[in-house]
Design a protein around this motif. Structure first.
Motif, PDB file in Angstrom:
ATOM      1  N   VAL A   1       0.836  -1.206   0.000  1.00  0.00           N
ATOM      2  CA  VAL A   1       0.000   0.000   0.000  1.00  0.00           C
ATOM      3  C   VAL A   1       0.866   1.250   0.000  1.00  0.00           C
ATOM      4  O   VAL A   1       1.935   1.289   0.622  1.00  0.00           O
ATOM      5  CB  VAL A   1      -0.958   0.003   1.218  1.00  0.00           C
ATOM      6  CG1 VAL A   1      -0.185  -0.104   2.517  1.00  0.00           C
ATOM      7  CG2 VAL A   1      -1.845   1.233   1.238  1.00  0.00           C
ATOM      8  N   SER A   2       0.396   2.259  -0.712  1.00  0.00           N
ATOM      9  CA  SER A   2       0.973   3.595  -0.653  1.00  0.00           C
ATOM     10  C   SER A   2      -0.172   4.564  -0.405  1.00  0.00           C
ATOM     11  O   SER A   2      -1.230   4.445  -1.036  1.00  0.00           O
ATOM     12  CB  SER A   2       1.681   3.946  -1.965  1.00  0.00           C
ATOM     13  OG  SER A   2       2.181   5.271  -1.933  1.00  0.00           O
ATOM     14  N   GLY A   3       0.028   5.492   0.517  1.00  0.00           N
ATOM     15  CA  GLY A   3      -1.096   6.349   0.859  1.00  0.00           C
ATOM     16  C   GLY A   3      -0.703   7.758   1.223  1.00  0.00           C
ATOM     17  O   GLY A   3       0.460   8.055   1.525  1.00  0.00           O
ATOM     18  N   ALA A   4      -1.700   8.637   1.208  1.00  0.00           N
ATOM     19  CA  ALA A   4      -1.561  10.022   1.623  1.00  0.00           C
ATOM     20  C   ALA A   4      -2.650  10.313   2.647  1.00  0.00           C
ATOM     21  O   ALA A   4      -3.690   9.663   2.665  1.00  0.00           O
ATOM     22  CB  ALA A   4      -1.698  10.957   0.423  1.00  0.00           C
ATOM     23  N   GLY A   5      -2.384  11.281   3.498  1.00  0.00           N
ATOM     24  CA  GLY A   5      -3.375  11.653   4.491  1.00  0.00           C
ATOM     25  C   GLY A   5      -2.993  11.167   5.871  1.00  0.00           C
ATOM     26  O   GLY A   5      -1.817  11.153   6.254  1.00  0.00           O
ATOM     27  N   PHE A   6      -3.992  10.749   6.633  1.00  0.00           N
ATOM     28  CA  PHE A   6      -3.790  10.410   8.038  1.00  0.00           C
ATOM     29  C   PHE A   6      -2.797   9.268   8.222  1.00  0.00           C
ATOM     30  O   PHE A   6      -1.930   9.326   9.092  1.00  0.00           O
ATOM     31  CB  PHE A   6      -5.141  10.037   8.661  1.00  0.00           C
ATOM     32  CG  PHE A   6      -5.073   9.750  10.137  1.00  0.00           C
ATOM     33  CD1 PHE A   6      -4.921  10.783  11.047  1.00  0.00           C
ATOM     34  CD2 PHE A   6      -5.163   8.454  10.617  1.00  0.00           C
ATOM     35  CE1 PHE A   6      -4.851  10.527  12.418  1.00  0.00           C
ATOM     36  CE2 PHE A   6      -5.101   8.188  11.966  1.00  0.00           C
ATOM     37  CZ  PHE A   6      -4.942   9.226  12.877  1.00  0.00           C
ATOM     38  N   ASP A   7      -2.897   8.211   7.385  1.00  0.00           N
ATOM     39  CA  ASP A   7      -1.982   7.082   7.571  1.00  0.00           C
ATOM     40  C   ASP A   7      -0.537   7.491   7.285  1.00  0.00           C
ATOM     41  O   ASP A   7       0.402   7.014   7.934  1.00  0.00           O
ATOM     42  CB  ASP A   7      -2.395   5.881   6.736  1.00  0.00           C
ATOM     43  CG  ASP A   7      -2.356   6.126   5.244  1.00  0.00           C
ATOM     44  OD1 ASP A   7      -2.404   7.294   4.833  1.00  0.00           O
ATOM     45  OD2 ASP A   7      -2.290   5.140   4.487  1.00  0.00           O
ATOM     46  N   ALA A   8      -0.342   8.412   6.336  1.00  0.00           N
ATOM     47  CA  ALA A   8       1.008   8.894   6.050  1.00  0.00           C
ATOM     48  C   ALA A   8       1.534   9.749   7.206  1.00  0.00           C
ATOM     49  O   ALA A   8       2.712   9.659   7.570  1.00  0.00           O
ATOM     50  CB  ALA A   8       1.017   9.697   4.756  1.00  0.00           C
ATOM     51  N   ALA A   9       0.658  10.586   7.779  1.00  0.00           N
ATOM     52  CA  ALA A   9       1.068  11.419   8.905  1.00  0.00           C
ATOM     53  C   ALA A   9       1.461  10.560  10.105  1.00  0.00           C
ATOM     54  O   ALA A   9       2.475  10.812  10.764  1.00  0.00           O
ATOM     55  CB  ALA A   9      -0.053  12.384   9.283  1.00  0.00           C
ATOM     56  N   ILE A  10       0.661   9.526  10.395  1.00  0.00           N
ATOM     57  CA  ILE A  10       0.973   8.632  11.510  1.00  0.00           C
ATOM     58  C   ILE A  10       2.231   7.824  11.200  1.00  0.00           C
ATOM     59  O   ILE A  10       3.064   7.578  12.076  1.00  0.00           O
ATOM     60  CB  ILE A  10      -0.207   7.702  11.813  1.00  0.00           C
ATOM     61  CG1 ILE A  10      -1.407   8.526  12.278  1.00  0.00           C
ATOM     62  CG2 ILE A  10       0.157   6.666  12.870  1.00  0.00           C
ATOM     63  CD1 ILE A  10      -1.152   9.360  13.519  1.00  0.00           C
ATOM     64  N   GLY A  11       2.388   7.406   9.944  1.00  0.00           N
ATOM     65  CA  GLY A  11       3.592   6.684   9.558  1.00  0.00           C
ATOM     66  C   GLY A  11       4.846   7.508   9.790  1.00  0.00           C
ATOM     67  O   GLY A  11       5.870   6.996  10.247  1.00  0.00           O
ATOM     68  N   HIS A  12       4.748   8.807   9.475  1.00  0.00           N
ATOM     69  CA  HIS A  12       5.884   9.701   9.707  1.00  0.00           C
ATOM     70  C   HIS A  12       6.189   9.812  11.202  1.00  0.00           C
ATOM     71  O   HIS A  12       7.352   9.714  11.619  1.00  0.00           O
ATOM     72  CB  HIS A  12       5.580  11.083   9.133  1.00  0.00           C
ATOM     73  CG  HIS A  12       6.681  12.076   9.315  1.00  0.00           C
ATOM     74  ND1 HIS A  12       7.799  12.115   8.525  1.00  0.00           N
ATOM     75  CD2 HIS A  12       6.834  13.077  10.236  1.00  0.00           C
ATOM     76  CE1 HIS A  12       8.600  13.082   8.934  1.00  0.00           C
ATOM     77  NE2 HIS A  12       8.037  13.683   9.972  1.00  0.00           N
ATOM     78  N   GLU A  13       5.148   9.996  12.034  1.00  0.00           N
ATOM     79  CA  GLU A  13       5.352  10.088  13.472  1.00  0.00           C
ATOM     80  C   GLU A  13       5.899   8.778  14.040  1.00  0.00           C
ATOM     81  O   GLU A  13       6.767   8.778  14.923  1.00  0.00           O
ATOM     82  CB  GLU A  13       4.038  10.455  14.169  1.00  0.00           C
ATOM     83  CG  GLU A  13       3.594  11.881  13.935  1.00  0.00           C
ATOM     84  CD  GLU A  13       2.439  12.270  14.828  1.00  0.00           C
ATOM     85  OE1 GLU A  13       2.197  11.577  15.857  1.00  0.00           O
ATOM     86  OE2 GLU A  13       1.755  13.259  14.518  1.00  0.00           O
ATOM     87  N   PHE A  14       5.392   7.664  13.530  1.00  0.00           N
ATOM     88  CA  PHE A  14       5.840   6.355  14.007  1.00  0.00           C
ATOM     89  C   PHE A  14       7.310   6.140  13.665  1.00  0.00           C
ATOM     90  O   PHE A  14       8.082   5.592  14.461  1.00  0.00           O
ATOM     91  CB  PHE A  14       4.963   5.270  13.368  1.00  0.00           C
ATOM     92  CG  PHE A  14       5.180   3.892  13.917  1.00  0.00           C
ATOM     93  CD1 PHE A  14       4.815   3.590  15.211  1.00  0.00           C
ATOM     94  CD2 PHE A  14       5.723   2.893  13.131  1.00  0.00           C
ATOM     95  CE1 PHE A  14       5.000   2.309  15.721  1.00  0.00           C
ATOM     96  CE2 PHE A  14       5.913   1.619  13.619  1.00  0.00           C
ATOM     97  CZ  PHE A  14       5.547   1.323  14.929  1.00  0.00           C
ATOM     98  N   HIS A  15       7.698   6.576  12.473  1.00  0.00           N
ATOM     99  CA  HIS A  15       9.091   6.466  12.055  1.00  0.00           C
ATOM    100  C   HIS A  15       9.999   7.285  12.977  1.00  0.00           C
ATOM    101  O   HIS A  15      11.049   6.795  13.422  1.00  0.00           O
ATOM    102  CB  HIS A  15       9.215   6.947  10.613  1.00  0.00           C
ATOM    103  CG  HIS A  15      10.588   6.819  10.034  1.00  0.00           C
ATOM    104  ND1 HIS A  15      11.162   5.611   9.708  1.00  0.00           N
ATOM    105  CD2 HIS A  15      11.518   7.769   9.727  1.00  0.00           C
ATOM    106  CE1 HIS A  15      12.366   5.806   9.230  1.00  0.00           C
ATOM    107  NE2 HIS A  15      12.613   7.104   9.235  1.00  0.00           N
ATOM    108  N   GLN A  16       9.590   8.519  13.282  1.00  0.00           N
ATOM    109  CA  GLN A  16      10.380   9.363  14.177  1.00  0.00           C
ATOM    110  C   GLN A  16      10.409   8.786  15.591  1.00  0.00           C
ATOM    111  O   GLN A  16      11.443   8.835  16.275  1.00  0.00           O
ATOM    112  CB  GLN A  16       9.802  10.786  14.203  1.00  0.00           C
ATOM    113  CG  GLN A  16       9.897  11.519  12.872  1.00  0.00           C
ATOM    114  CD  GLN A  16      11.335  11.654  12.397  1.00  0.00           C
ATOM    115  OE1 GLN A  16      12.251  11.919  13.174  1.00  0.00           O
ATOM    116  NE2 GLN A  16      11.541  11.457  11.097  1.00  0.00           N
TER     117      GLN A  16
END
Length: 229
Positions: free
Chosen positions: A64-79
């Motif tokens: 999956v590739s996505g934009a929006g909330f899942d991408a924002a959470i993915g960025h926070e999870f990565h950090q």
């Protein structure tokens, strides 16, 4: 898995997945046991299948590739992980619950051939497989070998509507949620007036104003347990 697969596209080498990630959505979709020892036993007698590979701005994704909330959470999870925080599904859930009350969906435009969709959306995600990690089924009709991506849009709604609808994803019934939209396509464009984050298989990508999506049919050889194949 995404990094390794990126070097195997269109090659004669077959990928075998032992699921030790945070969500393991791809392994789940392929029927690979989540316990590493069980996964190795299953893969020892597995069969080879070819699967499609999605492209987001020319870079591959498997599930999956996505934009929006899942991408924002993915960025926070990565950090969160880079700071030494624990990975796994529960830290991801905690980050999601904390962010959902303050997240402001953007207005996205989707186009594929003659089809157009404009919506303020919580999530705009292209699925090659059926689900996110942890078993949340977002695209019940998606197949890894159909030459298509299932573009799922969850339109903006009060947070409590999403809370009530969340169990539907784990029951495979999310398509009946009134904010759910689906476009099945081989190519598509997502754009917005302002920059937005997107991800590929959970890995964050730099923010931009457009994501071009495509699919490479049968580009990857992958091991699938015989019982599933």
């Amino acid at each position: 898995v995404n990094e390794v697969a990126g070097g195997l596209l269109d090659s004669a080498t077959t990928l075998g997945i032992v699921p030790v990630g945070s969500g393991n959505g791809l392994a789940r979709a392929l029927g690979i046991p989540r316990d590493p020892e069980s996964a190795l036993r299953a893969l020892a007698g597995a069969v080879t299948r070819r699967m499609d590979v999605g492209l987001a701005n020319g870079r591959p994704f498997l599930n999956v590739s996505g934009a929006g909330f899942d991408a924002a959470i993915g960025h926070e999870f990565h950090q969160h992980g880079r700071r030494g925080g624990r990975r796994g599904i529960w830290p991801y859930v905690r980050l999601s619950v904390r962010r959902v009350l303050s997240y402001r969906p953007l207005l996205y435009r989707l186009s594929s051939g003659a089809e157009r969709l404009e919506a303020r959306a919580l999530v705009v995600a292209a699925f090659n497989g059926r689900q996110y990690g942890a078993g949340a089924v977002m695209a019940p009709r998606a197949r890894f070998d159909d030459g298509l991506l299932d573009l799922v849009v969850l339109e903006d709604a009060p947070w409590w509507e999403y809370v009530l609808a969340a169990p539907r994803a784990f029951l495979g019934d999310l398509a009946r949620f009134r904010r759910y939209r689906l476009l099945r396509t081989a190519t598509a464009l997502i754009d917005s007036d302002g920059p937005f984050e997107h991800h590929r298989d959970g890995e964050p990508e730099p923010a931009g104003t457009r994501v071009e999506l495509a699919v490479r049919p049968g580009a990857l050889r992958v091991l699938v347990p015989r019982a599933v194949a």
